[in-house]
Design a protein around this motif. Structure first.
Motif, PDB file in Angstrom:
ATOM      1  N   THR A   1      41.186  35.878  27.799  1.00  0.00           N
ATOM      2  CA  THR A   1      40.776  36.377  29.119  1.00  0.00           C
ATOM      3  C   THR A   1      39.260  36.505  29.252  1.00  0.00           C
ATOM      4  O   THR A   1      38.723  36.360  30.358  1.00  0.00           O
ATOM      5  CB  THR A   1      41.430  37.743  29.400  1.00  0.00           C
ATOM      6  OG1 THR A   1      41.132  38.641  28.320  1.00  0.00           O
ATOM      7  CG2 THR A   1      42.941  37.604  29.529  1.00  0.00           C
ATOM      8  N   SER A   2      38.564  36.766  28.149  1.00  0.00           N
ATOM      9  CA  SER A   2      37.104  36.895  28.240  1.00  0.00           C
ATOM     10  C   SER A   2      36.464  35.550  28.575  1.00  0.00           C
ATOM     11  O   SER A   2      35.499  35.487  29.352  1.00  0.00           O
ATOM     12  CB  SER A   2      36.533  37.446  26.931  1.00  0.00           C
ATOM     13  OG  SER A   2      36.740  36.547  25.857  1.00  0.00           O
ATOM     14  N   TYR A   3      36.993  34.465  27.999  1.00  0.00           N
ATOM     15  CA  TYR A   3      36.475  33.138  28.337  1.00  0.00           C
ATOM     16  C   TYR A   3      36.815  32.782  29.787  1.00  0.00           C
ATOM     17  O   TYR A   3      35.990  32.196  30.500  1.00  0.00           O
ATOM     18  CB  TYR A   3      37.055  32.080  27.402  1.00  0.00           C
ATOM     19  CG  TYR A   3      36.578  32.153  25.971  1.00  0.00           C
ATOM     20  CD1 TYR A   3      35.240  32.361  25.662  1.00  0.00           C
ATOM     21  CD2 TYR A   3      37.469  32.002  24.917  1.00  0.00           C
ATOM     22  CE1 TYR A   3      34.803  32.422  24.350  1.00  0.00           C
ATOM     23  CE2 TYR A   3      37.044  32.059  23.595  1.00  0.00           C
ATOM     24  CZ  TYR A   3      35.710  32.269  23.315  1.00  0.00           C
ATOM     25  OH  TYR A   3      35.286  32.324  22.009  1.00  0.00           O
ATOM     26  N   ILE A   4      38.018  33.127  30.216  1.00  0.00           N
ATOM     27  CA  ILE A   4      38.409  32.864  31.604  1.00  0.00           C
ATOM     28  C   ILE A   4      37.442  33.558  32.556  1.00  0.00           C
ATOM     29  O   ILE A   4      36.958  32.970  33.538  1.00  0.00           O
ATOM     30  CB  ILE A   4      39.851  33.350  31.865  1.00  0.00           C
ATOM     31  CG1 ILE A   4      40.864  32.526  31.056  1.00  0.00           C
ATOM     32  CG2 ILE A   4      40.176  33.289  33.353  1.00  0.00           C
ATOM     33  CD1 ILE A   4      41.050  31.126  31.547  1.00  0.00           C
ATOM     34  N   GLY A   5      37.139  34.816  32.259  1.00  0.00           N
ATOM     35  CA  GLY A   5      36.207  35.559  33.105  1.00  0.00           C
ATOM     36  C   GLY A   5      34.824  34.942  33.121  1.00  0.00           C
ATOM     37  O   GLY A   5      34.185  34.839  34.181  1.00  0.00           O
ATOM     38  N   ALA A   6      34.352  34.511  31.957  1.00  0.00           N
ATOM     39  CA  ALA A   6      33.018  33.908  31.877  1.00  0.00           C
ATOM     40  C   ALA A   6      32.960  32.590  32.637  1.00  0.00           C
ATOM     41  O   ALA A   6      31.962  32.294  33.318  1.00  0.00           O
ATOM     42  CB  ALA A   6      32.636  33.701  30.416  1.00  0.00           C
ATOM     43  N   LEU A   7      34.008  31.799  32.539  1.00  0.00           N
ATOM     44  CA  LEU A   7      34.044  30.526  33.262  1.00  0.00           C
ATOM     45  C   LEU A   7      34.077  30.760  34.773  1.00  0.00           C
ATOM     46  O   LEU A   7      33.428  30.040  35.547  1.00  0.00           O
ATOM     47  CB  LEU A   7      35.258  29.707  32.813  1.00  0.00           C
ATOM     48  CG  LEU A   7      35.193  29.155  31.380  1.00  0.00           C
ATOM     49  CD1 LEU A   7      36.570  28.697  30.912  1.00  0.00           C
ATOM     50  CD2 LEU A   7      34.196  28.003  31.290  1.00  0.00           C
ATOM     51  N   HIS A   8      34.832  31.770  35.202  1.00  0.00           N
ATOM     52  CA  HIS A   8      34.851  32.128  36.623  1.00  0.00           C
ATOM     53  C   HIS A   8      33.453  32.526  37.095  1.00  0.00           C
ATOM     54  O   HIS A   8      32.982  32.082  38.148  1.00  0.00           O
ATOM     55  CB  HIS A   8      35.829  33.279  36.864  1.00  0.00           C
ATOM     56  CG  HIS A   8      37.216  32.843  37.200  1.00  0.00           C
ATOM     57  ND1 HIS A   8      37.505  31.990  38.252  1.00  0.00           N
ATOM     58  CD2 HIS A   8      38.413  33.155  36.628  1.00  0.00           C
ATOM     59  CE1 HIS A   8      38.811  31.789  38.313  1.00  0.00           C
ATOM     60  NE2 HIS A   8      39.383  32.476  37.339  1.00  0.00           N
ATOM     61  N   LEU A   9      32.794  33.370  36.318  1.00  0.00           N
ATOM     62  CA  LEU A   9      31.461  33.828  36.699  1.00  0.00           C
ATOM     63  C   LEU A   9      30.469  32.671  36.772  1.00  0.00           C
ATOM     64  O   LEU A   9      29.532  32.691  37.576  1.00  0.00           O
ATOM     65  CB  LEU A   9      30.961  34.877  35.704  1.00  0.00           C
ATOM     66  CG  LEU A   9      31.583  36.274  35.820  1.00  0.00           C
ATOM     67  CD1 LEU A   9      31.091  37.182  34.699  1.00  0.00           C
ATOM     68  CD2 LEU A   9      31.243  36.896  37.183  1.00  0.00           C
ATOM     69  N   ALA A  10      30.675  31.670  35.931  1.00  0.00           N
ATOM     70  CA  ALA A  10      29.783  30.504  35.949  1.00  0.00           C
ATOM     71  C   ALA A  10      30.010  29.627  37.169  1.00  0.00           C
ATOM     72  O   ALA A  10      29.183  28.755  37.465  1.00  0.00           O
ATOM     73  CB  ALA A  10      29.980  29.685  34.678  1.00  0.00           C
ATOM     74  N   GLY A  11      31.125  29.849  37.875  1.00  0.00           N
ATOM     75  CA  GLY A  11      31.397  29.086  39.086  1.00  0.00           C
ATOM     76  C   GLY A  11      32.478  28.038  38.957  1.00  0.00           C
ATOM     77  O   GLY A  11      32.743  27.289  39.904  1.00  0.00           O
ATOM     78  N   PHE A  12      33.125  27.970  37.794  1.00  0.00           N
ATOM     79  CA  PHE A  12      34.179  26.978  37.600  1.00  0.00           C
ATOM     80  C   PHE A  12      35.451  27.356  38.363  1.00  0.00           C
ATOM     81  O   PHE A  12      35.813  28.533  38.454  1.00  0.00           O
ATOM     82  CB  PHE A  12      34.537  26.862  36.117  1.00  0.00           C
ATOM     83  CG  PHE A  12      33.589  26.038  35.301  1.00  0.00           C
ATOM     84  CD1 PHE A  12      33.593  24.653  35.397  1.00  0.00           C
ATOM     85  CD2 PHE A  12      32.699  26.646  34.426  1.00  0.00           C
ATOM     86  CE1 PHE A  12      32.728  23.889  34.629  1.00  0.00           C
ATOM     87  CE2 PHE A  12      31.828  25.889  33.657  1.00  0.00           C
ATOM     88  CZ  PHE A  12      31.839  24.502  33.757  1.00  0.00           C
ATOM     89  N   SER A  13      36.124  26.345  38.866  1.00  0.00           N
ATOM     90  CA  SER A  13      37.498  26.480  39.339  1.00  0.00           C
ATOM     91  C   SER A  13      38.407  26.151  38.158  1.00  0.00           C
ATOM     92  O   SER A  13      38.321  25.058  37.601  1.00  0.00           O
ATOM     93  CB  SER A  13      37.758  25.516  40.498  1.00  0.00           C
ATOM     94  OG  SER A  13      39.120  25.561  40.887  1.00  0.00           O
ATOM     95  N   ILE A  14      39.251  27.096  37.764  1.00  0.00           N
ATOM     96  CA  ILE A  14      39.995  26.963  36.513  1.00  0.00           C
ATOM     97  C   ILE A  14      41.408  26.448  36.773  1.00  0.00           C
ATOM     98  O   ILE A  14      42.113  26.942  37.662  1.00  0.00           O
ATOM     99  CB  ILE A  14      40.034  28.309  35.766  1.00  0.00           C
ATOM    100  CG1 ILE A  14      38.604  28.723  35.398  1.00  0.00           C
ATOM    101  CG2 ILE A  14      40.898  28.214  34.510  1.00  0.00           C
ATOM    102  CD1 ILE A  14      38.495  30.072  34.751  1.00  0.00           C
ATOM    103  N   HIS A  15      41.812  25.472  35.967  1.00  0.00           N
ATOM    104  CA  HIS A  15      43.141  24.876  36.081  1.00  0.00           C
ATOM    105  C   HIS A  15      43.773  24.835  34.689  1.00  0.00           C
ATOM    106  O   HIS A  15      43.124  24.429  33.723  1.00  0.00           O
ATOM    107  CB  HIS A  15      43.051  23.458  36.645  1.00  0.00           C
ATOM    108  CG  HIS A  15      42.257  23.365  37.913  1.00  0.00           C
ATOM    109  ND1 HIS A  15      42.809  23.550  39.161  1.00  0.00           N
ATOM    110  CD2 HIS A  15      40.931  23.127  38.113  1.00  0.00           C
ATOM    111  CE1 HIS A  15      41.872  23.422  40.084  1.00  0.00           C
ATOM    112  NE2 HIS A  15      40.717  23.163  39.474  1.00  0.00           N
ATOM    113  N   GLN A  16      45.031  25.247  34.585  1.00  0.00           N
ATOM    114  CA  GLN A  16      45.741  25.252  33.315  1.00  0.00           C
ATOM    115  C   GLN A  16      46.967  24.350  33.408  1.00  0.00           C
ATOM    116  O   GLN A  16      47.722  24.413  34.385  1.00  0.00           O
ATOM    117  CB  GLN A  16      46.184  26.675  32.946  1.00  0.00           C
ATOM    118  CG  GLN A  16      45.038  27.642  32.759  1.00  0.00           C
ATOM    119  CD  GLN A  16      45.507  29.054  32.422  1.00  0.00           C
ATOM    120  OE1 GLN A  16      44.765  30.019  32.626  1.00  0.00           O
ATOM    121  NE2 GLN A  16      46.724  29.191  31.899  1.00  0.00           N
TER     122      GLN A  16
END
Length: 405
Positions: A378-393
């Motif tokens: 979850t910490s990486y997910i949060g960091a990627l969100h903050l960087a502006g990425f749209s996350i897909h799993q």
């Protein structure tokens, strides 16, 4: 202790490589360093020696001392003999990867005795046939056409495809979950034997971890010959399973189409290893080679793929620091960057992703399935969100994810 000295003192001990220690499940997965050690093991448990069947051993209910992954340990012959009545054979397991499951809940003493270091001579003896094949600068990475990258939905594994005009020309890993059955692996392979036979892609293996090559074990030698035009991999194989797979690919494709790349020499101690590009930064597909490290995750092969408007980094299990410092920094032109997230969103060092001034981020794709490791973190997910990425799993999409560049 070095191998040669250890074997002189304890010739009957069996040397194994720890592939995985799962503390939550109390399991250990190991393989043998070569066929000689495997022969001794099968003799001790009164089973037939057969290299056409999987050799990895899964220990259930392990309560012993902590051990390190990617490390060679010795097991005393009397310990292995005590397992002879508790072994579940590969015929019952229906696995391309795991040959034996053993319940060690009643182990009366430590299973793994001493760690053993391979000296330079033995490293050469075990890996000599992997060196010197092919010239990596000759790999035909520059192609033309509509470019896309597909992250396949393979569960807790990695399988990426680089496509030109919707035809796969590079395959980066061909994995499957560790516990996938033979039918499950064959289902993951699906129609790729047909599609690849026509397209003849290059196969690149990021590193010799089971979840990155498991599906290759489900392909016959004829499939391997028909499916791929060349094979690119790290030159040092860590265990018997990967050694046999390399031999099959080398035999199927031929030495001139096998590019076994040695890790760069690492001179500094501590911190992440460095990547170095092996071909021109002007190419659409750039291959990066890491320095040597005991941890296979940070000593592998990575790729970047780019068009005029977008790029994507295929990171394998590398750490963010490596990807940011050594790959992303080369992509400083006005475009949008996509990332196949390292290590299924799991442990990949401190989150560092220094976005160059001209770059905007777009998609972060995570290849992940049901697992007990807590992936994605979850910490990486949060960091990627903050960087502006749209996350897909892939486990949420329940399908392959394709990014058009």
């Amino acid at each position: 202790m070095y191998y040669s000295r250890y074997k002189r003192l304890f010739p009957g001990d069996v040397l194994v490589c720890i592939e995985e220690l799962n503390i939550q499940d109390n399991t250990v997965l190991f393989d043998f360093i070569d066929s000689n050690e495997y022969t001794t093991f099968t003799d001790l448990i009164n089973r037939a020696f057969d290299l056409t069947k999987p050799s990895m051993v899964l220990l259930n209910n392990y309560q012993g001392r902590p051990i390190q992954e990617n490390t060679i340990y010795s097991i005393k012959p009397e310990t292995i003999q005590s397992w002879s009545e508790q072994v579940n054979n590969s015929e019952d397991l229906n696995s391309f990867l795991i040959g034996y499951i053993i319940d060690v809940s009643n182990a009366g003493s430590e299973i793994f005795d001493s760690s053993v270091s391979l000296n330079d001579f033995l490293d050469w003896r075990l890996n000599y046939y992997m060196n010197g094949y092919g010239d990596s600068s000759a790999i035909p990475f520059h192609r033309k056409g509509k470019l896309s990258v597909t992250v396949r939905d393979v569960g807790q594994g990695n399988w990426n495809e680089i496509n030109f005009n919707d035809e796969t020309k590079v395959v980066y890993d061909a994995g499957a979950p560790m516990n996938a059955s033979k039918p499950a692996v064959l289902n993951i392979i699906g129609n790729r034997n047909v599609l690849y036979k026509r397209a003849k892609p290059i196969l690149i293996l990021s590193h010799w971890d089971k979840d990155h090559y498991h599906s290759l074990l489900g392909m016959s030698n004829v499939d391997l010959q028909n499916n791929f035009s060349a094979f690119v991999c790290r030159d040092r194989v860590p265990n018997l399973t990967s050694r046999i797979l390399f031999g099959r690919l080398n035999s199927s494709l031929g030495p001139s189409n096998t590019y076994s790349i040695p890790a760069d020499v690492r001179r500094a101690r501590g911190g992440a290893t460095f990547f170095r590009n092996l071909n021109s930064l002007n190419n659409q597909i750039i291959i990066y080679n890491a320095q040597y490290h005991k941890n296979r995750n940070i000593s592998g092969i990575a790729l970047s793929v780019k068009s005029k408007k977008e790029s994507i980094i295929l990171s394998g299990d590398a750490h963010y620091e490596q990807v940011s410092r050594d790959i992303l920094a080369h992509l400083n032109y006005r475009h949008r960057n996509n990332l196949v997230v390292p290590h299924h969103g799991g442990k990949a060092g401190t989150y560092v992703y220094k976005i160059p001034p001209l770059v905007r981020v777009k998609n972060a794709i995570i290849s992940v399935g049901a697992n007990r490791y807590g992936h994605p973190n979850t910490s990486y997910i949060g960091a990627l969100h903050l960087a502006g990425f749209s996350i897909h799993q892939t486990n949420i999409a329940q399908n392959d994810i394709t990014i058009y560049l």
